[in-house]
Enzyme design. Structure first.
Site, PDB file in Angstrom:
ATOM      1  N   GLU A 181      62.300  30.942  13.565  1.00  0.00           N
ATOM      2  CA  GLU A 181      62.237  31.144  15.173  1.00  0.00           C
ATOM      3  C   GLU A 181      62.612  29.989  15.295  1.00  0.00           C
ATOM      4  O   GLU A 181      62.080  29.034  16.111  1.00  0.00           O
ATOM      5  CB  GLU A 181      61.090  31.464  16.197  1.00  0.00           C
ATOM      6  CG  GLU A 181      60.695  32.558  15.889  1.00  0.00           C
ATOM      7  CD  GLU A 181      59.731  33.209  16.717  1.00  0.00           C
ATOM      8  OE1 GLU A 181      59.051  32.476  17.444  1.00  0.00           O
ATOM      9  OE2 GLU A 181      59.930  33.974  17.220  1.00  0.00           O
ATOM     10  N   GLU A 191      60.544  40.415  12.771  1.00  0.00           N
ATOM     11  CA  GLU A 191      59.200  40.542  13.788  1.00  0.00           C
ATOM     12  C   GLU A 191      60.000  41.278  14.678  1.00  0.00           C
ATOM     13  O   GLU A 191      60.875  40.979  15.812  1.00  0.00           O
ATOM     14  CB  GLU A 191      58.767  39.019  14.211  1.00  0.00           C
ATOM     15  CG  GLU A 191      58.066  37.977  13.286  1.00  0.00           C
ATOM     16  CD  GLU A 191      57.469  37.059  14.357  1.00  0.00           C
ATOM     17  OE1 GLU A 191      57.500  37.070  15.307  1.00  0.00           O
ATOM     18  OE2 GLU A 191      57.877  35.784  13.258  1.00  0.00           O
TER      19      GLU A 191
HETATM   20  C1  BGP Z   1      56.519  34.378  17.200  1.00  0.00           C
HETATM   21  C2  BGP Z   1      55.916  33.479  15.863  1.00  0.00           C
HETATM   22  C3  BGP Z   1      54.770  34.572  15.382  1.00  0.00           C
HETATM   23  C4  BGP Z   1      53.868  35.630  16.481  1.00  0.00           C
HETATM   24  C5  BGP Z   1      54.509  36.630  16.875  1.00  0.00           C
HETATM   25  C6  BGP Z   1      53.942  36.483  18.130  1.00  0.00           C
HETATM   26  O1  BGP Z   1      57.080  33.793  18.017  1.00  0.00           O
HETATM   27  O2  BGP Z   1      57.423  33.248  15.187  1.00  0.00           O
HETATM   28  O3  BGP Z   1      54.218  33.523  14.589  1.00  0.00           O
HETATM   29  O4  BGP Z   1      52.856  34.913  16.403  1.00  0.00           O
HETATM   30  O5  BGP Z   1      55.921  35.280  18.077  1.00  0.00           O
HETATM   31  O6  BGP Z   1      53.234  36.003  18.874  1.00  0.00           O
HETATM   32  P1  BGP Z   1      52.167  35.726  18.840  1.00  0.00           P
HETATM   33  O7  BGP Z   1      51.408  35.580  18.120  1.00  0.00           O
HETATM   34  O8  BGP Z   1      52.348  34.989  20.244  1.00  0.00           O
HETATM   35  O9  BGP Z   1      51.948  36.677  19.950  1.00  0.00           O
END
Ligand code: BGP
Length: 479
Positions: A182, A376
């Site tokens: 990201e 993701e």
């Molecule tokens: C993205 C990241 C992850 C992950 C995901 C979910 O921004 O790459 O590392 O954690 O989001 O977000 P969160 O864990 O804040 O719910």
């Protein structure tokens, strides 16, 4: 739902990050990483933005990354469960500070290298392809203290050394790589995205875009090294995606939507098309920013572009120029957005928009004409274990199946997508909140926000559902 059959070689799986899963934060010689300085609770957000009170963990704070879900010691058991679901791929990240504890050690830390050798061997034993991110919210803390992290050009060569070290070591085991997770996060949460710490009165934008330039050059040099060292590997970039919708058809709203998308596309335009886009040059000029570049940088960026576009998609975003409308904001991955009146939200305020997934994938395809990799996607929810020891996460199944169906539509639109690794296939620490109760997994982990619990693993209802999805090549998504 859906009778579309995904290609046989489609990479179904899940995605993790070292700092949210491994724990063992100082074990076997690992140095401190930036996420090891992020406590749970209200201070977390401000630290992620770059207001960092201390570069050592503080007494009285709870740091969830220090133990996380102990994947470092339990990965064999966890990978066996992923294999049972039929995973073809697991996305993980390497903790830079396991390999180079200070980021600038003369030689790599053998125990750290060995850990990932063992991890990749275990995956390959089960026929699971490792998909590896070089930097997932990860900078050795020593480099922050000594050089100010990515604000310094020094990081480019240190990162290149790290990348070359792991390419050489794992060249027979890892064929899918990604540079920065990201990468557009740097503009919104600059400490987590790039280890940036700000002092009162500094020109934040100037520092961010200079750091971005360094990451972009480092990313291109990693692409170059990967192609040289592992000619049969593919290396991609990674965008926190989710297109902006204008709140109305007022051209002012539409233009703002385009600008907001470009804030993120900027990074991928450089990584994929190989040069700074005109709109970025204008932005620098309008804001009085001067980016220092070395004479070879333009060539490096031009000649070492990525092979595929990796992206995360959780939701679309909405924007408006109307001061009344923007009073109604909601949160989301990386940055907030105007609430979209047509869409529901998760408990954490993240908008749910499966159709937006198809839209985003099509837009990325139209813009870059390169294979996409969905690295993701998922639904963070607070699961309850029933007295019988079951987790009936129908809401997660519902989110995922609607998104996978739209991904199938995108494929039929002609979008090339090589795989889908849903976020957090086993519950891990939330990046934004540091909580354990924001769970994404098919596998429940017995651990709470304060670090209590047995760490035992329980298969959720979605475990069996996802197994079926993979087994049927995406044809059987359930009712
Ligand atoms: C993205 C990241 C992850 C992950 C995901 C979910 O921004 O790459 O590392 O954690 O989001 O977000 P969160 O864990 O804040 O719910």
């Amino acid at each position: 739902m859906s009778s579309f059959i995904f290609p046989k070689d489609f990479l179904w799986g899940g995605a993790l990050a070292a700092n949210q899963a491994e724990g063992a934060y100082l074990e076997d010689g690992k140095g401190l990483s930036l996420v090891d300085l992020l406590p749970t609770g209200e201070k977390r957000r401000s630290i992620m933005k770059g207001n960092v009170p201390s570069l050592t963990p503080l007494e009285g704070e709870f740091y969830p990354s220090h133990e996380a879900i102990d994947f470092y010691h339990r990965y064999r058991e966890d990978i066996a469960l992923f294999a049972e679901m039929g995973f073809k791929a697991l996305r993980v990240s390497i903790a830079w500070a396991r390999i180079f504890p200070t980021g600038e050690d003369a030689a790599p830390n053998e125990a750290g290298l060995q850990f990932y050798d063992d991890l990749f061997d275990e995956l390959l034993k089960h026929g699971i392809q490792p998909v590896v991110t070089l930097a997932h919210f990860d900078v050795p803390v020593n480099l922050i203290a000594k050089y100010g992290s990515w604000r310094s050009r020094k990081l480019v060569s240190l990162f290149e050394t790290y990348a070359k070290t792991v390419f050489a070591r794992y060249k027979h085991k890892v064929k899918y790589w990604m540079t920065f997770n990201e990468i557009n996060m740097l503009l919104h949460l600059p400490f987590i995205g790039a280890g940036l710490v700000f002092q009162e009165g500094e020109n934040v934008k100037q520092i961010q875009y200079q750091a971005a330039h360094h990451q972009l050059v480092a990313s291109a040099l990693a692409v170059k090294a990967c192609h040289e060292i592992i000619p049969d590997a593919k290396i991609g970039c990674m965008l926190a995606a989710g297109s902006f919708y204008p709140y109305t058809c007022n051209p002012e709203d539409v233009y703002q939507g385009m600008e907001k998308d470009r804030e993120s596309y900027f990074f991928i335009d450089v990584q994929s098309r190989g040069e700074y886009p005109g709109y970025a040059k204008r932005f620098f000029k309008d804001h009085g920013l001067t980016i220092e570049m070395e004479p070879d940088d333009a060539d490096i960026l031009k000649h070492h572009t990525v092979d595929y576009i990796g992206f995360s998609y959780y939701s679309s975003r909405t924007t408006s120029t109307d001061p009344e409308v923007i009073k109604n904001m909601t949160s989301g991955n990386v940055f907030g957005s105007v609430a979209n009146p047509y869409l529901d939200k998760s408990e954490w305020g993240w908008t749910i928009d499966p159709k937006g997934f198809r839209i985003t994938a099509n837009q990325l395809h139209d813009r870059y004409q390169k294979p996409l990799f969905v690295v993701e996607n998922g639904f963070g929810a607070n699961d309850e274990v029933s007295p019988e020891g079951e987790v009936n996460d129908d809401y997660r199944i519902d989110y995922l199946k609607r998104h996978i169906a739209e991904m199938g539509e995108a494929l039929q639109d002609g979008v090339e997508i090589i795989g889908y690794t849903s976020w957090g296939p086993i519950d891990i620490v939330s990046a934004s909140s540091g909580e354990m109760r924001k769970r994404y997994g098919y596998i429940y982990v017995d651990r709470d926000n304060e670090g209590n619990g047995s760490l035992n693993r329980i298969k959720k209802k979605s475990f069996h559902w996802y197994k079926n999805v993979i087994h049927s090549d995406g044809e059987n998504l359930g009712e």
